[in-house]
Design a protein around this motif. Sequence first.
Motif, PDB file in Angstrom:
ATOM      1  N   ARG A   1      13.972  13.394  -0.781  1.00  0.00           N
ATOM      2  CA  ARG A   1      15.075  14.330  -0.991  1.00  0.00           C
ATOM      3  C   ARG A   1      16.381  13.598  -1.261  1.00  0.00           C
ATOM      4  NH1 ARG A   1      15.246  19.376   0.336  1.00  0.00           N
ATOM      5  NH2 ARG A   1      17.186  19.242   1.510  1.00  0.00           N
TER       6      ARG A   1
ATOM      7  N   PRO B   1      12.382  21.441   2.920  1.00  0.00           N
ATOM      8  CA  PRO B   1      10.958  21.118   2.792  1.00  0.00           C
ATOM      9  C   PRO B   1      10.159  21.593   3.998  1.00  0.00           C
ATOM     10  CG  PRO B   1      12.219  19.142   3.299  1.00  0.00           C
ATOM     11  CD  PRO B   1      13.211  20.223   3.011  1.00  0.00           C
TER      12      PRO B   1
ATOM     13  N   SER C   1       9.609  12.603   3.558  1.00  0.00           N
ATOM     14  CA  SER C   1      10.251  13.824   3.072  1.00  0.00           C
ATOM     15  C   SER C   1      11.747  13.635   2.899  1.00  0.00           C
ATOM     16  CB  SER C   1       9.982  14.983   4.040  1.00  0.00           C
ATOM     17  OG  SER C   1      10.771  14.875   5.217  1.00  0.00           O
TER      18      SER C   1
ATOM     19  N   GLU D   1       4.205  21.008   2.556  1.00  0.00           N
ATOM     20  CA  GLU D   1       4.479  20.196   1.377  1.00  0.00           C
ATOM     21  C   GLU D   1       4.237  18.712   1.632  1.00  0.00           C
ATOM     22  OE1 GLU D   1       8.002  22.849  -0.752  1.00  0.00           O
ATOM     23  OE2 GLU D   1       8.530  21.490   0.889  1.00  0.00           O
ATOM     24  N   TYR D   2       4.286  18.288   2.885  1.00  0.00           N
ATOM     25  CA  TYR D   2       4.214  16.851   3.189  1.00  0.00           C
ATOM     26  C   TYR D   2       3.056  16.458   4.097  1.00  0.00           C
ATOM     27  CZ  TYR D   2       8.595  16.083   0.818  1.00  0.00           C
ATOM     28  OH  TYR D   2       9.553  15.995  -0.156  1.00  0.00           O
TER      29      TYR D   2
ATOM     30  N   LYS E   1       9.554  24.164   9.030  1.00  0.00           N
ATOM     31  CA  LYS E   1      10.421  23.186   8.356  1.00  0.00           C
ATOM     32  C   LYS E   1      10.091  21.783   8.857  1.00  0.00           C
ATOM     33  CE  LYS E   1      14.345  26.363   7.821  1.00  0.00           C
ATOM     34  NZ  LYS E   1      13.807  27.452   8.657  1.00  0.00           N
TER      35      LYS E   1
ATOM     36  N   MET F   1      10.520  22.110  -5.523  1.00  0.00           N
ATOM     37  CA  MET F   1      10.471  22.104  -4.064  1.00  0.00           C
ATOM     38  C   MET F   1      11.639  22.921  -3.522  1.00  0.00           C
ATOM     39  SD  MET F   1      10.349  18.789  -1.547  1.00  0.00           S
ATOM     40  CE  MET F   1       8.959  18.155  -2.449  1.00  0.00           C
TER      41      MET F   1
END
Length: 260
Positions: free
Chosen positions: A123, A5, A119, A9-10, A82, A1
């Motif tokens: 992380r 992020p 997310s 991706e989410y 983002k 990743m």
Amino acid sequence: MSGKPTVGEYMTRDVETVSPDETVETVARRMAESDGHNGFPVTQGRTVEGFVSAADLLLAGDEAPVFTVMSDDLIVAHPDMKVTDAARVILRSGIQRLPVVDDADNLVGIISNTDVVRSQIERATPSKVGKLMRTLEQIHGVGLSEERREVELTNLTPTQARVYADELEGRKYELERGLAEPLVVIDNGGELHLADGHHRVMAAHEAGIDEMDAYVIVTDRPVDLGMAKTAEKEGLDDITDIEIVDYARHPLVETTKRLQ
């Protein structure tokens, strides 16, 4: 990743939508029967025409078509945006879900405030793993590798003797909404020691969940782990040996009472 992020991706890719011609009554029924939905993107084909929320339906007639009550002043996200920028939009606009569209304005997903929280949780965990790996390398001089995989809860050796009932409720809430952090596990010669996530494991166990996502640190040879000694001393063989302590005995609560 990547370091930062992105929405792509989410976001949730399987999006429930409604058509502009559906009636208010039909859409209201779908909302009531859905799993927590309080609004739907309104689409014609793959193109987003608007968004209809529960509030939009309140004063409308049952037979009114959705396009007459939907909001067409849309705020959307792009997959390359983002997540932090999407979070700002969600926070400032009060919208709980943002439709995600591609360069051709086709609907490709939806991102919610829950996805944004997830997310940030995911992380946060790698920093714990990195710190633990550095500590193990310094103490034992052992070679380590890291894997992301599902682990069976019955195969885990706990390293914490008790969890607290009040915190368990919070972990159950996170599990139900897909917000739980991955576990951190050490694979020491095939023996799986649970390094972080005892409350999550017990919440999952009580919910009948057999496997969980985990960061697994694998040693290149068996080492004499301090946490393994702790487990042996406490008589911890598997997760059923973990004691659930009543809320009133939580040390933070006891401290608060003393201060009062």
